[in-house]
Motif scaffolding. Structure first.
Motif, PDB file in Angstrom:
ATOM      1  N   PRO A 117       0.610  -1.074   0.143  1.00  0.00           N
ATOM      2  CA  PRO A 117       0.030   0.006   0.028  1.00  0.00           C
ATOM      3  C   PRO A 117       0.901   1.361   0.036  1.00  0.00           C
ATOM      4  O   PRO A 117       0.345   2.354  -0.167  1.00  0.00           O
ATOM      5  CB  PRO A 117      -0.894  -0.083   1.194  1.00  0.00           C
ATOM      6  CG  PRO A 117       0.088  -1.042   2.293  1.00  0.00           C
ATOM      7  CD  PRO A 117       0.738  -2.153   1.087  1.00  0.00           C
ATOM      8  N   MET A 118       2.052   1.058   0.227  1.00  0.00           N
ATOM      9  CA  MET A 118       3.245   2.433   0.335  1.00  0.00           C
ATOM     10  C   MET A 118       2.473   3.320   0.997  1.00  0.00           C
ATOM     11  O   MET A 118       2.587   4.632   0.961  1.00  0.00           O
ATOM     12  CB  MET A 118       3.322   2.697  -0.996  1.00  0.00           C
ATOM     13  CG  MET A 118       3.876   1.896  -2.072  1.00  0.00           C
ATOM     14  SD  MET A 118       5.350   0.968  -1.553  1.00  0.00           S
ATOM     15  CE  MET A 118       6.676   2.406  -1.704  1.00  0.00           C
ATOM     16  N   ASP A 119       2.181   2.797   2.479  1.00  0.00           N
ATOM     17  CA  ASP A 119       1.681   3.873   3.426  1.00  0.00           C
ATOM     18  C   ASP A 119       2.326   4.190   4.649  1.00  0.00           C
ATOM     19  O   ASP A 119       2.113   4.827   5.478  1.00  0.00           O
ATOM     20  CB  ASP A 119       0.170   3.208   3.992  1.00  0.00           C
ATOM     21  CG  ASP A 119       0.397   1.935   4.449  1.00  0.00           C
ATOM     22  OD1 ASP A 119       1.451   1.233   4.534  1.00  0.00           O
ATOM     23  OD2 ASP A 119      -0.615   1.393   5.070  1.00  0.00           O
ATOM     24  N   GLN A 120       3.667   3.818   4.315  1.00  0.00           N
ATOM     25  CA  GLN A 120       4.764   4.166   5.281  1.00  0.00           C
ATOM     26  C   GLN A 120       5.395   5.272   4.915  1.00  0.00           C
ATOM     27  O   GLN A 120       5.499   5.673   3.642  1.00  0.00           O
ATOM     28  CB  GLN A 120       5.574   2.984   5.676  1.00  0.00           C
ATOM     29  CG  GLN A 120       4.806   1.756   6.216  1.00  0.00           C
ATOM     30  CD  GLN A 120       4.176   1.940   7.582  1.00  0.00           C
ATOM     31  OE1 GLN A 120       4.517   2.188   8.454  1.00  0.00           O
ATOM     32  NE2 GLN A 120       2.755   1.802   7.365  1.00  0.00           N
ATOM     33  N   ASP A 121       6.430   5.776   5.661  1.00  0.00           N
ATOM     34  CA  ASP A 121       7.267   6.728   5.264  1.00  0.00           C
ATOM     35  C   ASP A 121       8.692   6.412   4.670  1.00  0.00           C
ATOM     36  O   ASP A 121       9.257   6.952   3.910  1.00  0.00           O
ATOM     37  CB  ASP A 121       7.584   7.949   6.344  1.00  0.00           C
ATOM     38  CG  ASP A 121       6.443   8.590   6.804  1.00  0.00           C
ATOM     39  OD1 ASP A 121       5.400   8.873   6.198  1.00  0.00           O
ATOM     40  OD2 ASP A 121       6.256   8.625   8.209  1.00  0.00           O
ATOM     41  N   ALA A 122       9.036   5.191   5.015  1.00  0.00           N
ATOM     42  CA  ALA A 122      10.537   4.729   4.596  1.00  0.00           C
ATOM     43  C   ALA A 122      10.459   3.248   4.821  1.00  0.00           C
ATOM     44  O   ALA A 122       9.899   2.548   5.830  1.00  0.00           O
ATOM     45  CB  ALA A 122      11.688   5.155   5.409  1.00  0.00           C
ATOM     46  N   TYR A 123      11.272   2.638   4.076  1.00  0.00           N
ATOM     47  CA  TYR A 123      11.296   0.897   4.157  1.00  0.00           C
ATOM     48  C   TYR A 123      12.983   0.973   4.117  1.00  0.00           C
ATOM     49  O   TYR A 123      13.779   1.305   3.178  1.00  0.00           O
ATOM     50  CB  TYR A 123      10.817   0.409   2.927  1.00  0.00           C
ATOM     51  CG  TYR A 123       9.298   0.710   2.843  1.00  0.00           C
ATOM     52  CD1 TYR A 123       8.594  -0.370   3.256  1.00  0.00           C
ATOM     53  CD2 TYR A 123       8.999   1.756   2.414  1.00  0.00           C
ATOM     54  CE1 TYR A 123       7.072  -0.255   3.325  1.00  0.00           C
ATOM     55  CE2 TYR A 123       7.302   1.810   2.458  1.00  0.00           C
ATOM     56  CZ  TYR A 123       6.430   0.969   2.747  1.00  0.00           C
ATOM     57  OH  TYR A 123       5.242   1.261   2.640  1.00  0.00           O
ATOM     58  N   ILE A 124      13.491   0.180   4.936  1.00  0.00           N
ATOM     59  CA  ILE A 124      15.063   0.093   5.189  1.00  0.00           C
ATOM     60  C   ILE A 124      14.878  -1.610   5.048  1.00  0.00           C
ATOM     61  O   ILE A 124      14.139  -2.466   5.692  1.00  0.00           O
ATOM     62  CB  ILE A 124      15.264   0.317   6.554  1.00  0.00           C
ATOM     63  CG1 ILE A 124      15.379   1.497   6.660  1.00  0.00           C
ATOM     64  CG2 ILE A 124      16.887  -0.220   6.835  1.00  0.00           C
ATOM     65  CD1 ILE A 124      15.742   2.220   8.134  1.00  0.00           C
TER      66      ILE A 124
END
Length: 206
Positions: A117-124
């Protein structure tokens, strides 16, 4: 299908063997790929530009940016500057920061991100890492590769002693850490796939 992502690859010639594969794999999920380098290594030695010259001919859609290095700041500043310049050149809402020796599995990354959903601010991202040879994979994983919303990247966040990982020190950000695809890492980190002489040269250039 590319996503609304600009992948910014930080490069120096010590990682020449990895750059083309990194470009190819990033291109599978990125709207644009930007390679940022400096005209000197961070120990002051002039850079070998031969790989960049060849790749510019073969990948005309990739944007290559070269910074003019000086010794007024330490290497951490220049790592940050390369990412900042790449961020400023990017045209998409999301930016993936990679080093040239961090090679994603492009099609798996595309499919994974397309399903989110790409509802976060960042992905590590979790990564596999290797020592001396590309077949010698560590039994534990590390993290590398940061995907982050461009509009959240302030100058003070980028120019941090923590480099890419400064975002972890911002509790207001929604971050997913050690991202995998059903338990499998999506990025391979070849930082130590080098001869002893190359390893020493790399550390000296930091």
């Amino acid at each position: 299908m590319s996503l609304a992502i600009s992948t910014v690859i930080s490069y120096c010639s010590l990682d020449a063997r990895f750059l083309e594969k990194c470009i190819q794999q990033a291109g599978a999920f990125s709207k644009e790929v930007i390679v940022v380098s400096a005209d000197h290594r961070f120990n002051g030695e002039p850079e070998d530009r031969s790989t960049l010259i060849d790749l510019q001919k073969n990948y005309p859609l990739v944007r290559f940016i070269e910074l003019e290095w000086s010794d007024h700041s330490n290497s951490r500043y220049w790592h940050n500057m390369m990412r900042w310049v790449g961020k400023e050149a990017a045209s998409t809402p999301w930016i993936m920061f990679l080093d040239a020796d961090e090679i994603p599995e492009g099609e798996r990354m595309r499919a994974y991100l397309a399903a989110q959903p790409m509802d976060q601010d960042a992905y590590i991202f979790s990564c596999y890492w290797y020592f001396r040879d590309a077949t010698l994979q560590a039994t534990k994983t590390e993290f590398c590769g940061l995907l982050i919303r461009k509009d959240l990247l302030t100058e003070s966040m980028v120019f941090s002693d923590h480099e890419r990982w400064a975002c972890k020190h911002h509790p207001e950000l929604k971050i997913v850490d050690m991202v995998t695809d059903r338990g499998r890492s999506l990025i391979h980190h070849y930082s130590w796939v080098r001869t002893k002489a190359e390893m020493l040269q790399k550390v000296a250039s930091w």
